[in-house]
Write a protein that holds these residues in place. Structure first.
Motif, PDB file in Angstrom:
ATOM      1  N   THR A  84      40.749   3.747  -1.891  1.00 22.20           N
ATOM      2  CA  THR A  84      40.425   3.949  -0.477  1.00 22.20           C
ATOM      3  C   THR A  84      41.708   3.839   0.343  1.00 22.20           C
ATOM      4  O   THR A  84      42.462   2.866   0.190  1.00 22.20           O
ATOM      5  CB  THR A  84      39.418   2.896   0.010  1.00 22.20           C
ATOM      6  OG1 THR A  84      38.276   2.897  -0.847  1.00 22.20           O
ATOM      7  CG2 THR A  84      38.978   3.199   1.439  1.00 22.20           C
ATOM      8  N   ASP A  85      41.952   4.819   1.204  1.00 22.43           N
ATOM      9  CA  ASP A  85      43.167   4.770   2.014  1.00 22.43           C
ATOM     10  C   ASP A  85      42.901   4.051   3.329  1.00 22.43           C
ATOM     11  O   ASP A  85      41.796   3.545   3.569  1.00 22.43           O
ATOM     12  CB  ASP A  85      43.714   6.184   2.253  1.00 22.43           C
ATOM     13  CG  ASP A  85      42.766   7.052   3.061  1.00 22.43           C
ATOM     14  OD1 ASP A  85      41.715   6.539   3.522  1.00 22.43           O
ATOM     15  OD2 ASP A  85      43.051   8.251   3.244  1.00 22.43           O
ATOM     16  N   VAL A  86      43.902   4.034   4.192  1.00 22.37           N
ATOM     17  CA  VAL A  86      43.779   3.291   5.450  1.00 22.37           C
ATOM     18  C   VAL A  86      42.775   3.935   6.391  1.00 22.37           C
ATOM     19  O   VAL A  86      42.298   3.285   7.333  1.00 22.37           O
ATOM     20  CB  VAL A  86      45.160   3.176   6.134  1.00 22.37           C
ATOM     21  CG1 VAL A  86      46.088   2.304   5.313  1.00 22.37           C
ATOM     22  CG2 VAL A  86      45.768   4.561   6.360  1.00 22.37           C
ATOM     23  N   TYR A  87      42.472   5.190   6.177  1.00 21.59           N
ATOM     24  CA  TYR A  87      41.472   5.887   6.991  1.00 21.59           C
ATOM     25  C   TYR A  87      40.081   5.821   6.371  1.00 21.59           C
ATOM     26  O   TYR A  87      39.168   6.540   6.779  1.00 21.59           O
ATOM     27  CB  TYR A  87      41.877   7.342   7.193  1.00 21.59           C
ATOM     28  CG  TYR A  87      43.236   7.495   7.832  1.00 21.59           C
ATOM     29  CD1 TYR A  87      43.417   7.258   9.194  1.00 21.59           C
ATOM     30  CD2 TYR A  87      44.337   7.861   7.069  1.00 21.59           C
ATOM     31  CE1 TYR A  87      44.664   7.391   9.782  1.00 21.59           C
ATOM     32  CE2 TYR A  87      45.591   7.999   7.652  1.00 21.59           C
ATOM     33  CZ  TYR A  87      45.759   7.759   9.008  1.00 21.59           C
ATOM     34  OH  TYR A  87      47.011   7.879   9.580  1.00 21.59           O
ATOM     35  N   LYS A  88      39.934   4.981   5.350  1.00 17.58           N
ATOM     36  CA  LYS A  88      38.673   4.750   4.631  1.00 17.58           C
ATOM     37  C   LYS A  88      38.193   6.001   3.886  1.00 17.58           C
ATOM     38  O   LYS A  88      36.997   6.159   3.637  1.00 17.58           O
ATOM     39  CB  LYS A  88      37.588   4.257   5.582  1.00 17.58           C
ATOM     40  CG  LYS A  88      37.903   2.911   6.203  1.00 17.58           C
ATOM     41  CD  LYS A  88      36.746   2.432   7.066  1.00 17.58           C
ATOM     42  CE  LYS A  88      37.079   1.059   7.682  1.00 17.58           C
ATOM     43  NZ  LYS A  88      35.954   0.549   8.505  1.00 17.58           N
ATOM     44  N   LYS A  89      39.121   6.872   3.570  1.00 17.90           N
ATOM     45  CA  LYS A  89      38.797   8.025   2.745  1.00 17.90           C
ATOM     46  C   LYS A  89      38.856   7.611   1.283  1.00 17.90           C
ATOM     47  O   LYS A  89      39.805   6.950   0.846  1.00 17.90           O
ATOM     48  CB  LYS A  89      39.778   9.168   3.009  1.00 17.90           C
ATOM     49  CG  LYS A  89      39.452  10.446   2.255  1.00 17.90           C
ATOM     50  CD  LYS A  89      40.427  11.551   2.615  1.00 17.90           C
ATOM     51  CE  LYS A  89      40.085  12.833   1.879  1.00 17.90           C
ATOM     52  NZ  LYS A  89      41.034  13.939   2.210  1.00 17.90           N
TER      53      LYS A  89
END
Length: 511
Positions: free
Chosen positions: A325-330
């Motif tokens: 999960t990235d910082v953009y919650k993707k």
């Protein structure tokens, strides 16, 4: 009697002289009328009896007249019956002979007629399809339905590069952790599969699949046991772990020789790979997966900084699956397969299963995934237009849903045509011609029940792709061998028609 009856009628018609008749005269006249009616009835009965008697006498006279000739008549009737019966038998046998002669003489004509009818039907179908394709071509010229708004090209390239960058950083940490151990050393990953080849279906959530090459630890070698030499690609290949002599290099390798050092010298030096990751000296896929999952967790804890927010390792027997999960919650789904390289070629023994749940833990099937990814990278580097060829694979994958044709078979067809047709011919202005070539090539392969493997026995493989010698010298592997079954062959022919209909629907209606 008759005259009396007539006179009585005339008497009844005579008008009365006076205005009234006396009672006695009226009674006599009624009695006379009744009497005449009785006499008339008797007369009619007598006439009928006389006519019936005359008819009986005439029939009897006729029978008595023909009585002397009954023998002749019966013989004539018998002859007529025998003649009729013989004529029927002769007609029946003659009909059987005629039918057998007609069948023997007309069997070839019937076969020819059937063949001509089939050829005519096929020709009519082809003409109809060509007419429909012409309609699509006219529409494409007028509206250019295959421009970016038809299906935007989105290859997840940026996401794929981001995942590879993250894994590259984690593998560096894993190498540092494994440096002082005798576990396999993971090398940098190679992206494989639909995402990194550029044709991942847009409707699916992408799975970023990579191959992690495993190198033998210090003092060990990986010996590849490929099984039966005639089986390509090898399905039952194994990796045998062997100790090698390191005498003379001990200081450089910071270890004692496993083969020639004494037991006392090897007291604190154990072969981790043989003790923990092998079964009967063969590298075990499931044990390797469990070890690597722990290693990647430790590497994630040791990272300095990352654009990724979290990493979760999910359980898998033959691979390492990550949920990033990235910082953009993707969310990104990653599957890391393990591979042992065959010599210096682009062929690996992979941890990927050949059949779900049935592959033994010490089996490492031979895989061409890295060679396929390298092929598409070569095509992308040579293509003048920005990866427009991937649109063909996207369309084929879209219309293939629910049918028995595999994506790998369609990809094999595309790879054959990419080497046969110059890349200039894959420009988007030739989209209709090329997509038609793909389906025609597939139809020819189905009709001939033969689709050659792209990397085995194929002389047109680009020289940049390094293959084992047996791959180049082997006979072409037939991917359509299962079509020798008449039922499966008939089903494949029917699904070809379904593919053609789906393609026309997609091109005309966009769905």
């Amino acid at each position: 009697m008759a005259l009396a009856f007539v006179f009585s009628l005339l008497a009844q018609r005579v008008p009365c002289v006076g205005d009234y008749l006396d009672e006695e005269t009226l009674n006599r006249m009624q009695q006379r009328e009744e009497y005449l009616q009785e006499q008339m009835t008797k007369l009619l009965l007598e006439i009928e009896e006389m006519e019936m008697a005359r008819s009986r006498m005439g029939l009897q006279a006729l029978l008595f007249a023909l009585l002397p000739y009954w023998k002749i008549v019966s013989v004539l009737c018998l002859f007529v019956f025998l003649f009729w019966f013989m004529w029927k038998i002769h007609k029946k046998f003659r009909g059987v002979e005629d039918n057998s002669g007609v069948e023997s003489s007309s069997s070839e004509e019937q076969q020819q007629e059937q063949q001509e009818q089939q050829e005519q039907q096929e020709q009519e179908q082809q003409e109809q399809q060509e007419q429909q394709m012409q309609v699509v071509k006219v529409k494409a010229k007028d509206e250019f339905v295959f421009a970016e708004e038809f299906w935007p090209i989105h290859t997840h390239q940026e996401d794929g590069e981001q995942i590879l960058s993250l894994l590259h950083h984690l593998i560096d940490i894993c190498q540092h952790i494994a440096a002082d151990t005798f576990y396999p050393v993971p090398a940098h990953t190679t992206g494989v599969g639909s995402v990194y080849e550029g044709w991942c279906p847009l409707v699916n959530k992408p799975v970023f699949c990579v191959v992690v090459p495993l190198l033998a630890p210090r003092g060990h070698t990986f010996h590849l046991d490929l099984g039966a030499p005639e089986e390509l690609p090898a399905r039952n290949s194994r990796v045998r772990v062997q100790l090698e002599c390191t005498c003379g290099r001990e200081q450089e390798m910071r270890m004692r020789c496993f083969l020639h050092a004494s037991a006392a010298e090897l007291r604190n030096q154990k072969s981790n790979v043989l003790r923990n990751l092998c079964t009967d000296s063969y590298l075990d896929v499931e044990k390797t997966a469990q070890w690597f999952q722990k290693l990647i967790r430790n590497a994630w804890k040791c990272r300095h900084s990352s654009t990724m927010r979290s990493l979760n390792v999910t359980q898998s027997k033959r691979s390492c699956r990550l949920r990033v999960t990235d910082v953009y919650k993707k969310i990104f789904l990653v599957e890391m397969l393990f591979g042992v390289q065959q010599d210096d070629t682009d062929i690996f023994l992979s941890s990927q299963e050949t059949e779900i749940g049935t592959t033994p833990s010490t089996i490492w099937p031979q895989s061409c995934a890295v060679a396929e990814a390298k092929f598409f990278l070569l095509v992308a580097a040579r293509a003048k237009e920005r990866n427009f060829y991937i649109r063909y694979m996207q369309v084929c994958t879209y219309i293939l849903a629910g049918l028995n044709f595999s994506v790998y078979e369609l990809k094999t067809v595309l790879m054959h045509l990419l080497t046969a047709i110059p890349l200039e011919g894959w420009h988007r202005s030739y989209f209709l011609e090329r997509i038609d070539d793909i389906l025609r090539y597939l139809r020819c392969c189905v009709e001939e029940k033969h689709l050659g493997h792209f990397f085995i026995g194929n002389e047109d493989v680009p020289a940049e792709i390094i293959l084992p010698q047996d791959f180049r010298e082997s006979e072409p592997l037939n991917l359509f061998e299962h079509l020798e079954d008449p039922e499966r062959h008939e089903q494949a022919l029917q699904e070809l028609e379904e593919l053609q209909d789906r393609l026309l629907s997609l091109l005309i209606y966009g769905k």
